[in-house]
Design a protein around this motif. Structure first.
Motif, short mmCIF file in Angstrom:
data_model
loop_
_atom_site.label_atom_id
_atom_site.label_comp_id
_atom_site.label_asym_id
_atom_site.label_seq_id
_atom_site.Cartn_x
_atom_site.Cartn_y
_atom_site.Cartn_z
N PHE A 1 0.82 -1.21 0.00
CA PHE A 1 0.00 0.00 0.00
C PHE A 1 0.86 1.27 0.00
O PHE A 1 1.82 1.38 0.77
CB PHE A 1 -0.90 0.05 1.23
CG PHE A 1 -1.98 -1.00 1.27
CD1 PHE A 1 -2.40 -1.64 0.11
CD2 PHE A 1 -2.57 -1.36 2.46
CE1 PHE A 1 -3.40 -2.60 0.13
CE2 PHE A 1 -3.56 -2.32 2.51
CZ PHE A 1 -3.98 -2.96 1.34
N GLY A 2 0.44 2.22 -0.83
CA GLY A 2 1.01 3.55 -0.78
C GLY A 2 0.29 4.39 0.26
O GLY A 2 -0.73 3.97 0.83
N GLU A 3 0.77 5.58 0.48
CA GLU A 3 0.16 6.44 1.49
C GLU A 3 -1.26 6.84 1.11
O GLU A 3 -2.07 7.14 1.99
CB GLU A 3 1.02 7.68 1.72
CG GLU A 3 2.31 7.39 2.46
CD GLU A 3 2.08 6.69 3.80
OE1 GLU A 3 1.19 7.13 4.56
OE2 GLU A 3 2.78 5.69 4.09
N ASP A 4 -1.59 6.84 -0.17
CA ASP A 4 -2.96 7.16 -0.57
C ASP A 4 -3.95 6.13 -0.03
O ASP A 4 -5.06 6.49 0.40
CB ASP A 4 -3.08 7.28 -2.09
CG ASP A 4 -2.69 5.99 -2.82
OD1 ASP A 4 -1.76 5.29 -2.35
OD2 ASP A 4 -3.32 5.69 -3.86
N ARG B 1 0.93 -2.13 10.90
CA ARG B 1 0.46 -0.74 10.80
C ARG B 1 -1.04 -0.64 11.04
O ARG B 1 -1.50 0.34 11.66
CB ARG B 1 0.84 -0.18 9.43
CG ARG B 1 0.50 1.30 9.28
CD ARG B 1 1.19 1.93 8.11
NE ARG B 1 0.75 3.31 7.92
CZ ARG B 1 1.22 4.14 6.99
NH1 ARG B 1 2.17 3.72 6.16
NH2 ARG B 1 0.76 5.36 6.88
N GLU C 1 4.04 -6.19 7.43
CA GLU C 1 4.18 -4.76 7.72
C GLU C 1 2.82 -4.07 7.74
O GLU C 1 2.55 -3.21 8.59
CB GLU C 1 5.09 -4.11 6.69
CG GLU C 1 6.55 -4.55 6.83
CD GLU C 1 7.43 -4.03 5.71
OE1 GLU C 1 6.91 -3.36 4.79
OE2 GLU C 1 8.65 -4.30 5.75
N GLN D 1 -2.30 1.86 13.98
CA GLN D 1 -3.16 3.00 13.68
C GLN D 1 -4.60 2.81 14.17
O GLN D 1 -5.47 3.64 13.90
CB GLN D 1 -3.15 3.30 12.18
CG GLN D 1 -1.79 3.76 11.70
CD GLN D 1 -1.77 4.19 10.24
OE1 GLN D 1 -0.71 4.21 9.61
NE2 GLN D 1 -2.91 4.54 9.69
N GLU E 1 -7.84 5.50 6.82
CA GLU E 1 -8.04 6.40 7.95
C GLU E 1 -9.32 7.20 7.79
O GLU E 1 -10.11 7.37 8.73
CB GLU E 1 -6.84 7.35 8.08
CG GLU E 1 -5.58 6.68 8.63
CD GLU E 1 -5.58 6.63 10.15
OE1 GLU E 1 -6.61 6.96 10.77
OE2 GLU E 1 -4.54 6.25 10.71
N TRP F 1 -3.45 4.19 2.71
CA TRP F 1 -3.53 4.36 4.16
C TRP F 1 -4.39 5.57 4.54
O TRP F 1 -5.15 5.52 5.50
CB TRP F 1 -2.12 4.50 4.75
CG TRP F 1 -1.37 3.20 4.73
CD1 TRP F 1 -0.30 2.87 3.94
CD2 TRP F 1 -1.65 2.04 5.52
NE1 TRP F 1 0.09 1.58 4.19
CE2 TRP F 1 -0.71 1.05 5.16
CE3 TRP F 1 -2.60 1.76 6.50
CZ2 TRP F 1 -0.69 -0.21 5.74
CZ3 TRP F 1 -2.59 0.50 7.09
CH2 TRP F 1 -1.64 -0.48 6.71
N GLN F 2 -4.28 6.64 3.76
CA GLN F 2 -5.12 7.80 4.03
C GLN F 2 -6.59 7.46 3.84
O GLN F 2 -7.45 7.88 4.63
CB GLN F 2 -4.71 8.95 3.11
CG GLN F 2 -5.47 10.25 3.37
CD GLN F 2 -5.00 11.38 2.48
OE1 GLN F 2 -4.31 11.17 1.49
NE2 GLN F 2 -5.36 12.60 2.83
N ASP G 1 5.38 -7.66 2.99
CA ASP G 1 4.42 -6.55 2.86
C ASP G 1 3.20 -6.76 3.75
O ASP G 1 2.70 -5.82 4.37
CB ASP G 1 3.95 -6.43 1.40
CG ASP G 1 5.07 -6.08 0.44
OD1 ASP G 1 6.00 -5.37 0.84
OD2 ASP G 1 4.99 -6.54 -0.72
#
Length: 287
Positions: free
Chosen positions: A190-193, A238, A234, A242, A199, A195-196, A231
């Motif tokens: 996963f990219g930060e997009d 996370r 990890e 979170q 959230e 994860w965002q 992956d």
């Protein structure tokens, strides 16, 4: 919410028909949980995620009645995730009695390709046309990233996947108002997009299901279009850090290939030590 893994294999399933690697030899010798058909997930009895070549026979083997399915979410237009041969049997010409209504949801790019595949299978069944939808007794929904939509009793949100950009692939958040799951297949790390987006969903997940295609692959030298064991471990850490999982929330790996993979029990022991679990064909969870 009850979920059933109709299949947990990658595109080739396990074992591969002409492969003699240790994983494929072990699957033939041991059978059981080491045999993997192509990935598909059934939620309760009325929502199906992906319908590849093996989904129907797996459902029959597991005693699941697909006439009750009212929504089909397609992650992307690859052959292991959608087999047009199953859908064209909804045509009157096949003598299909009392065909139930069906909503098919996917990205616009995937819907276009699915329509072409259906038309290639049987003339007049392109689901992007009104006449094709009427013939198959279905409706379609183009899934926009981040925009929730209703599918029966569920609220579904599509999350962009960086797997197969030509298909504009989707992963899915699914909630029945009490329980939420995230189906993150197919996907690279996963990219930060992503994860965002998780959230911003503002919920905790009872189950997160992740792509484990490349298993215990080396640090370098393999493609990055799917996740591997590292992956997934990890991501599981996370998710917990979170607060994205419920107190008893699960992280399951699916879409397993034969590459860099241990037999099921050994792979499961590795996964448990790294904060996740390995799914198997027929696994049913009540969340």
């Amino acid at each position: 919410m009850q979920i059933t893994f109709l299949g947990t294999g990658a595109a080739t399933a396990v074992p591969l028909p002409f492969c003699s690697c240790p994983t494929c030899r072990a699957a033939r010798a041991q059978g059981g949980k080491d045999l993997r058909t192509r990935s598909a997930l059934l939620i309760n009895d009325d929502l199906l995620i992906d319908c590849g070549a093996d989904a129907v026979s797996s459902a029959h083997r597991l005693g699941k009645d697909l006439t009750r399915v009212r929504t089909l979410l397609v992650t992307h237009a690859h052959g292991d995730h959608f087999d047009p041969g199953h859908l064209v049997t909804r045509m009157p010409e096949y003598g299909c009695a009392d065909t139930p209504p069906l909503l098919i949801a996917a990205s616009g790019a995937s819907l276009t390709r699915l329509g072409q595949w259906l038309e290639g299978e049987e003339s007049g069944t392109d689901l992007t046309t009104p006449s094709g939808r009427e013939k198959l007794n279905l409706t379609v929904h183009e899934v926009q990233v981040g925009t929730p939509f209703s599918a029966g009793k569920y609220t579904v949100t599509g999350i962009y996947s960086h797997h197969a950009p030509d298909c504009d692939s989707r992963m899915y958040l699914i909630s029945d108002g009490q329980t939420a799951i995230f189906y993150g297949v197919d996907s690279p790390a996963f990219g930060e997009d992503v994860w965002q987006a998780l959230e911003q969903a503002g919920t905790q997940f009872a189950c997160v299901i992740l792509d484990h295609t490349y298993g215990l692959m080396p640090e370098t030298g393999y493609p990055t279009d799917h996740m591997n064991a590292r992956d997934v471990a990890e991501a599981a850490a996370r998710l917990r850090a979170q607060g994205l999982l419920t107190p008893r929330g699960h992280v399951f790996a699916t879409h397993l290939s034969h590459e860099n993979m241990l037999p099921h029990e050994e792979m499961s022991a590795f996964a448990r030590a790294h904060g996740y679990e390995i799914a198997f064909d027929g696994l049913t969870l009540t969340l």
